[in-house]
Design an enzyme around this catalytic site. Structure first.
Site, PDB file in Angstrom:
ATOM      1  CD  GLU A 106      40.496  30.609  32.848  1.00  0.00           C
ATOM      2  OE1 GLU A 106      41.683  30.677  33.235  1.00  0.00           O
ATOM      3  OE2 GLU A 106      39.689  29.771  33.301  1.00  0.00           O
ATOM      4  CG  HIS A 139      42.627  32.494  37.206  1.00  0.00           C
ATOM      5  ND1 HIS A 139      42.607  32.199  38.552  1.00  0.00           N
ATOM      6  CD2 HIS A 139      41.752  31.625  36.624  1.00  0.00           C
ATOM      7  CE1 HIS A 139      41.757  31.210  38.779  1.00  0.00           C
ATOM      8  NE2 HIS A 139      41.216  30.848  37.630  1.00  0.00           N
TER       9      HIS A 139
END
Length: 263
Positions: A129, A132
């Site tokens: 994450e 990202h």
């Protein structure tokens, strides 16, 4: 909105492609400050709408893992834009998931804490994450969506007849989703997997645990949609891709001190 979309289209023609931290060509044209504000607003809203876990032992563990990963991410990808500060929240949600928003906001679902058998498996998801955010995937997706809307608008300008316009725009919408939006989302997931694997290894978390984590996720999630119609690679494809990059990750891991967040 129309002026924003057309302005973005003009900016796209002028600026061309940029490169992600892995060297992939991309377009991410929304100002970082705008993306950070959107991330902040979204995080506040999520905390208002979902119960937040405050158990000190859980919070310390997640924060420790995140802190190690962020230091490793900055070292591994020094040219990638990093938020000045990060905020982490653990949500009482049975879904085994986590997310990161522009501006440095990270959310972890309590369901993920049950699927992840150890801190390295949890690091695999949080590192993914973080990747990202470092790769500006949210910016790229928003740029892409605004670009698609600009294309639809141009089609409407040159189409005669209300019925024909609706039919063409509907067809283009389906084609855009299957031919552009979904493949790009899979590309984002694959890039985040690659970056996240290096980040967790450099942070001192055993990279092999990323494979075990996705095996656990496969068991927890059951049947998946066909990969062609999914924004995410299926579990088998993801595991195969991770394994193909494991030697590089293990080399990174061998050069650092193993992390310890058993607080």
């Amino acid at each position: 909105m129309k002026s924003l979309i057309l302005g973005l289209l003009a900016l796209t023609l002028l600026t061309g492609c940029q490169e992600s931290p892995t060297g992939r060509n991309r377009l991410a044209l929304v100002p970082d400050a705008v993306m950070a504000d959107m991330g902040q607003d979204g995080f506040v809203q999520m905390k208002q709408q979902n119960p937040v876990i405050t158990r000190p032992d859980i919070i310390r563990r997640v924060q420790c893992i995140t802190r190690e990963l962020l230091a490793a991410a900055e070292a591994q990808y020094p040219s990638a834009p990093m938020p000045e500060s990060w905020e982490v929240a653990v949500f009482d949600n049975a879904t085994p998931n986590a997310f990161a928003l522009p501006g440095g906001k990270i959310g972890v679902h309590s369901g993920l804490l049950r699927v992840a058998e150890n801190e390295a498996q949890l690091a695999a998801v949080i590192g993914h994450e973080i990747a990202h955010v470092l790769a500006s995937h949210g910016n790229e997706r928003l740029t892409q969506q605004l670009g698609l809307e600009a294309g639809m608008m141009l089609v409407g300008l040159f189409t005669e007849g209300e019925i024909a316009e609706d039919q063409i725009q509907q067809a283009l919408g389906i084609g855009a989703q299957l031919g552009i939006t979904l493949p790009f989302s899979r590309a984002h997931e694959e890039e985040a997997d690659l970056m996240g694997l290096k980040i967790m290894a450099r942070a001192g978390f055993a990279p092999e645990q990323s494979v075990r984590l996705w095996q656990n996720m496969a068991q927890a999630s059951g049947a998946q949609p066909m990969e062609f119609l999914s924004t995410h690679p299926n579990h088998d494809s993801r595991i195969e891709s991770l394994r193909s990059r494991m030697s590089t990750a293990n080399e990174l891991f061998s050069q650092v001190k193993p992390a310890n967040c058993q607080i």
